[in-house]
Design an enzyme around this catalytic site. Structure first.
Site, PDB file in Angstrom:
ATOM      1  N   ASN A 154      34.706  38.163   0.490  1.00 40.97           N
ATOM      2  CA  ASN A 154      33.662  37.621  -0.478  1.00 40.97           C
ATOM      3  C   ASN A 154      34.180  37.302  -1.809  1.00 40.97           C
ATOM      4  O   ASN A 154      33.812  36.176  -2.381  1.00 40.97           O
ATOM      5  CB  ASN A 154      32.631  38.577  -0.617  1.00 40.97           C
ATOM      6  CG  ASN A 154      31.948  38.709   0.937  1.00 40.97           C
ATOM      7  OD1 ASN A 154      32.228  38.126   1.843  1.00 40.97           O
ATOM      8  ND2 ASN A 154      31.014  39.765   1.089  1.00 40.97           N
ATOM      9  N   HIS A 185      16.250  -6.627 -17.160  1.00 40.60           N
ATOM     10  CA  HIS A 185      15.659  -7.257 -15.813  1.00 40.60           C
ATOM     11  C   HIS A 185      16.423  -8.223 -15.275  1.00 40.60           C
ATOM     12  O   HIS A 185      15.837  -8.835 -14.188  1.00 40.60           O
ATOM     13  CB  HIS A 185      14.008  -7.864 -16.341  1.00 40.60           C
ATOM     14  CG  HIS A 185      13.277  -6.954 -17.390  1.00 40.60           C
ATOM     15  ND1 HIS A 185      12.322  -5.997 -16.830  1.00 40.60           N
ATOM     16  CD2 HIS A 185      13.258  -6.894 -18.674  1.00 40.60           C
ATOM     17  CE1 HIS A 185      11.924  -5.453 -17.978  1.00 40.60           C
ATOM     18  NE2 HIS A 185      12.600  -5.869 -18.999  1.00 40.60           N
ATOM     19  N   SER A 206      37.523 -12.204   5.074  1.00 45.92           N
ATOM     20  CA  SER A 206      36.591 -12.276   6.558  1.00 45.92           C
ATOM     21  C   SER A 206      37.261 -12.636   7.673  1.00 45.92           C
ATOM     22  O   SER A 206      38.074 -13.475   7.567  1.00 45.92           O
ATOM     23  CB  SER A 206      35.352 -13.134   6.207  1.00 45.92           C
ATOM     24  OG  SER A 206      34.649 -13.679   7.269  1.00 45.92           O
TER      25      SER A 206
END
Ligand code: ARG
Length: 462
Positions: A110, A156, A277
């Site tokens: 421990n 924003h 890709s």
């Protein structure tokens, strides 16, 4: 195989049960920390006359052999021996005979496991701090090149006011600076020795906890033996600091992804940090930035996982706590992977100053300049805001920007407007004049950079 703790048992568990309980598959990462802890423990036992010099030397030589074997990858760990602590104790006894069994005098797994975790994290946190610092260096370098590069600033995600691109980049420098501070401050609580707490209550042997702590390079010892073996706050704190750091990387990653899109075209990532890709030949994808954004989830998950594991645990050690390791290792691995990638990505990216220039020429992000212009001439700001808003509306209807409005039209709205308005409306003027402390004005950005470079020079590398 009989267990090292098998004395009171009549039957042994089947292998599949052992497998469920074992941690050796992942805690073998702690092999060097565990050996270091054992060496310090033995030296302390000898210094306190708990072990004879002869026994101590024998055990230390055995631990030395295990260290070499560990470095050469020659230790064959077994699930039957459950975890790194019992595996190493078994290897030691195999190596030097029954005297190896004296190693565990005045110790428990421990306090041993807690010691290993403290040692491990102390080193890793310093490595992470050093990586963050390298990354900050790349940000400063780009920011320095682009003090006078002007981009739209957003709130924003709508164009707000033009700013210096260097100023924008430096925001991430400061976030990372706070991350470094948090990690550094957490070291105080990581740099503590639980060793000598035993299973939970201390020991009857006349040990010297301060000596073993000193031998391991710890600055402090836990004052309470129960706390020493029950505490995992230092790991939680690391996971929490890591989560904030990953959140910062993720926000930056999101901007990198936006900026490299065709819609923004503000930057182009280097080929070496991009992917293609399998079907669309034209694609150049910001996979690395996306992955860093994605990996933030697992780091948050590791924090929540350990918080949840710990929340109902009575004192002191419970086997649940074995679950503290994988998330911690995973978080270290994730950060040590993500930071150099991000650094490379930022260092090699191309900034498309032409697109940025085009963007700030064709928007209304200079509207505040007009309002400020009127306010500086005595019009109450609220009125100036309203007048400017009306002019913006007029422009939108006529398909203009503010800079294209003829002076006569402007003067029709307010007599305070004169020909110098056109210079005021230039994005460069707008940025240059925001010279308030910490503002985006070029002089202020240069000050920031000086401060940043001073801080980079000051931080002690691990
Ligand atoms: N493998 C254990 C862990 O990682 C070590 C401590 C075990 N202690 C015990 N009493 N079973 O937590």
């Amino acid at each position: 195989m009989t267990k090292l703790w098998g004395g009171r048992f009549q039957k042994t568990a089947e292998q599949w049960v052992d497998e469920f309980g074992a941690s050796i598959a992942f805690d073998q990462k702690l092999v060097m920390e565990d050996l270091a802890g054992s060496k310090a423990h033995v030296k302390m036992l000898q210094a306190c006359d708990i072990l004879s010099q002869e026994d101590a030397e024998l055990i230390l030589s055995g631990l030395g052999i295990l260290e070499q074997k560990a470095q050469a990858g020659k230790l064959a760990f077994s699930v039957a021996n459950e975890d790194i602590h019992l595996n190493l104790e078994k290897f030691l006894i195999d190596e030097i005979g029954p005297v190896g069994g004296k190693l565990h005098t005045a110790r428990s797994r421990n306090d041993q496991v807690a010691t290993d975790m403290h040692l491990y994290l102390k080193n890793r946190v310093q490595e992470i701090i050093a990586e963050v610092q390298v990354f900050q260096g790349a940000i400063v370098e780009q920011a320095e090149t682009h003090v006078e590069t002007i981009v739209p600033g957003y709130t924003h995600l709508q164009r707000a006011q033009p700013i210096s691109f260097g100023h924008h980049l430096m925001t991430y420098f400061w976030m990372l600076e706070r991350d470094k501070e948090r990690l550094t401050e957490s070291l105080k609580r990581i740099d503590m020795s639980p060793l000598g707490a035993g299973a939970m209550s201390g020991t009857t042997f006349p040990i010297d906890r301060e000596l073993s702590a000193e031998l391991l390079g710890f600055s402090d010892v836990y004052a309470n033996s129960l706390d020493a073996v029950s505490d995992r706050d230092f790991i939680l704190e690391f996971l929490s600091n890591a989560s904030v750091l990953m959140m910062h990387l993720s926000r930056f990653a999101e901007e990198i992804i936006l900026w490299s899109s065709e819609e923004f075209r503000f930057i182009e990532l280097d080929d070496t940090f991009s992917t293609g890709s399998s079907i669309m030949p034209q694609k150049k994808n910001p996979d690395m930035a996306e992955l860093i954004r994605g990996k933030t989830g697992r780091v948050y998950g590791n924090l929540f996982s350990l918080l949840t594991t710990l929340k109902g645990l009575p004192l002191a050690y419970n086997k649940d706590m074995q679950e503290d390791k994988e998330g911690m290792f995973d978080t270290v691995h994730t950060l040590m992977g993500a930071l150099p990638i991000f650094e490379g990505m930022v260092r090699t990216m191309t900034v498309r100053t032409d697109s940025m220039e085009k963007a700030v020429q064709s928007d209304f992000s200079n509207a505040t300049e007009l309002a400020d212009y009127l306010a500086a001439k005595g019009m109450p700001f609220r009125e100036a805001h309203d007048v400017t808003g009306k002019l913006v509306f007029l422009c939108i209807q006529r398909g203009y920007y503010l800079k294209d409005l003829p002076l006569a039209d402007l003067q029709e709205v307010s007599e305070l407007i004169e020909a110098d308005i056109y210079k005021t409306l230039l994005p460069k003027t707008a940025v240059e004049r925001r010279n308030s402390l910490g503002g985006t004005g070029f002089e202020q950005v240069k000050k920031q950079l000086e401060q940043a470079k001073y801080l980079l020079g000051q931080t002690v590398q691990s």
